[in-house]
Design a protein around this motif. Sequence first.
Motif, PDB file in Angstrom:
ATOM      1  N   TYR A 168       0.850  -1.190   0.000  1.00 52.63           N
ATOM      2  CA  TYR A 168       0.000   0.000   0.000  1.00 52.63           C
ATOM      3  C   TYR A 168       0.886   1.241   0.000  1.00 52.63           C
ATOM      4  O   TYR A 168       1.746   1.399   0.866  1.00 52.63           O
ATOM      5  N   GLN A 169       0.674   2.104  -0.968  1.00 50.49           N
ATOM      6  CA  GLN A 169       1.530   3.278  -1.119  1.00 50.49           C
ATOM      7  C   GLN A 169       1.162   4.362  -0.116  1.00 50.49           C
ATOM      8  O   GLN A 169      -0.003   4.533   0.259  1.00 50.49           O
ATOM      9  N   SER A 176      -2.617   5.161   1.395  1.00 47.54           N
ATOM     10  CA  SER A 176      -3.622   5.441   0.373  1.00 47.54           C
ATOM     11  C   SER A 176      -4.281   4.137  -0.062  1.00 47.54           C
ATOM     12  O   SER A 176      -3.922   3.050   0.413  1.00 47.54           O
ATOM     13  N   LYS A 178      -3.974   3.233  -3.103  1.00 51.64           N
ATOM     14  CA  LYS A 178      -3.154   2.827  -4.236  1.00 51.64           C
ATOM     15  C   LYS A 178      -2.226   1.701  -3.813  1.00 51.64           C
ATOM     16  O   LYS A 178      -1.599   1.769  -2.757  1.00 51.64           O
ATOM     17  N   GLN A 180       0.662  -1.522  -5.167  1.00 48.67           N
ATOM     18  CA  GLN A 180       1.542  -2.037  -6.206  1.00 48.67           C
ATOM     19  C   GLN A 180       1.903  -3.475  -5.868  1.00 48.67           C
ATOM     20  O   GLN A 180       2.056  -3.836  -4.696  1.00 48.67           O
TER      21      GLN A 180
END
Length: 284
Positions: A168-169, A176, A178, A180
Amino acid sequence: MTTTISNSILSATINHKGAELISLQNVTTKREYIWEGNPDFWGKHSPILFPIVGTLKNNSYQYKDKIYSLPRHGFARDFNFKLLAEEPNKVVFSLQDNEATLAIYPFKFELQLIYTLKKSELIVAYKVINKSAETIPFCIGGHPAFTLKNKFENYSLQFESGEKLISYQLENDLLSDKTQEIGLKKNELPLTYSLFEHDALVFKNLNSKQIKILENHKPIVNLRFNDFPNFGIWTKTNAPFICLEPWLGYADTTMANGNIQEKEGIQLVKSNSYANYNFSIEIV
């Protein structure tokens, strides 16, 4: 002030400030495994994260209609712990609530850190004791930094299972939505500084319960963390260390409402009760 425990294989030195592990050495080879704390990169070694992990939204939280402020990773690492018990291979440290903690965290508690050497393994145990008349909300985690004496790219992390890693970014130190995917090669994550160009890798749920540090594809450290579902991995560009961080809890999300009792990942311990957690560092 520091205290050192040892056996025939390892020695461990703990600073009374923060009850922080500052050295873990092989007594025969004198090889050091814990980061030296060079402030040019990062001036810590292995701080305790309590009563929060990461950053709160607006650095504050709400409890019973009152707003309190807490710094990133909480306050325990900044206080001197009392030495409760000492044996050749085991030591117990304690931090109790005080006027300064009650002003920012309105709960009566005792936090114990217990370090125990068993052969080639150091067990790091946390005991959170609730001395309040009400349930205590908290997060807790470790932040050990392992020194890397060779080129950073000579190292990799070997996960216990071949899982899909979803990180989690962070946005302004908050989690957030967002994500990856971090690819593994035969359960291994080759280390490169580019992995950390957006700060730490943060995993809300990790299937693996142990991670090995490999040096030139040979294991040198095995971190076991059965009690911790959340995990962080972090370093700084050009820094010769890697942090492997077992957590119960994590930073606030960007959508957090500030209510500490509704915080994602929050832990609860009832009045006159306690909670135990531990992880271990095995030198391979």
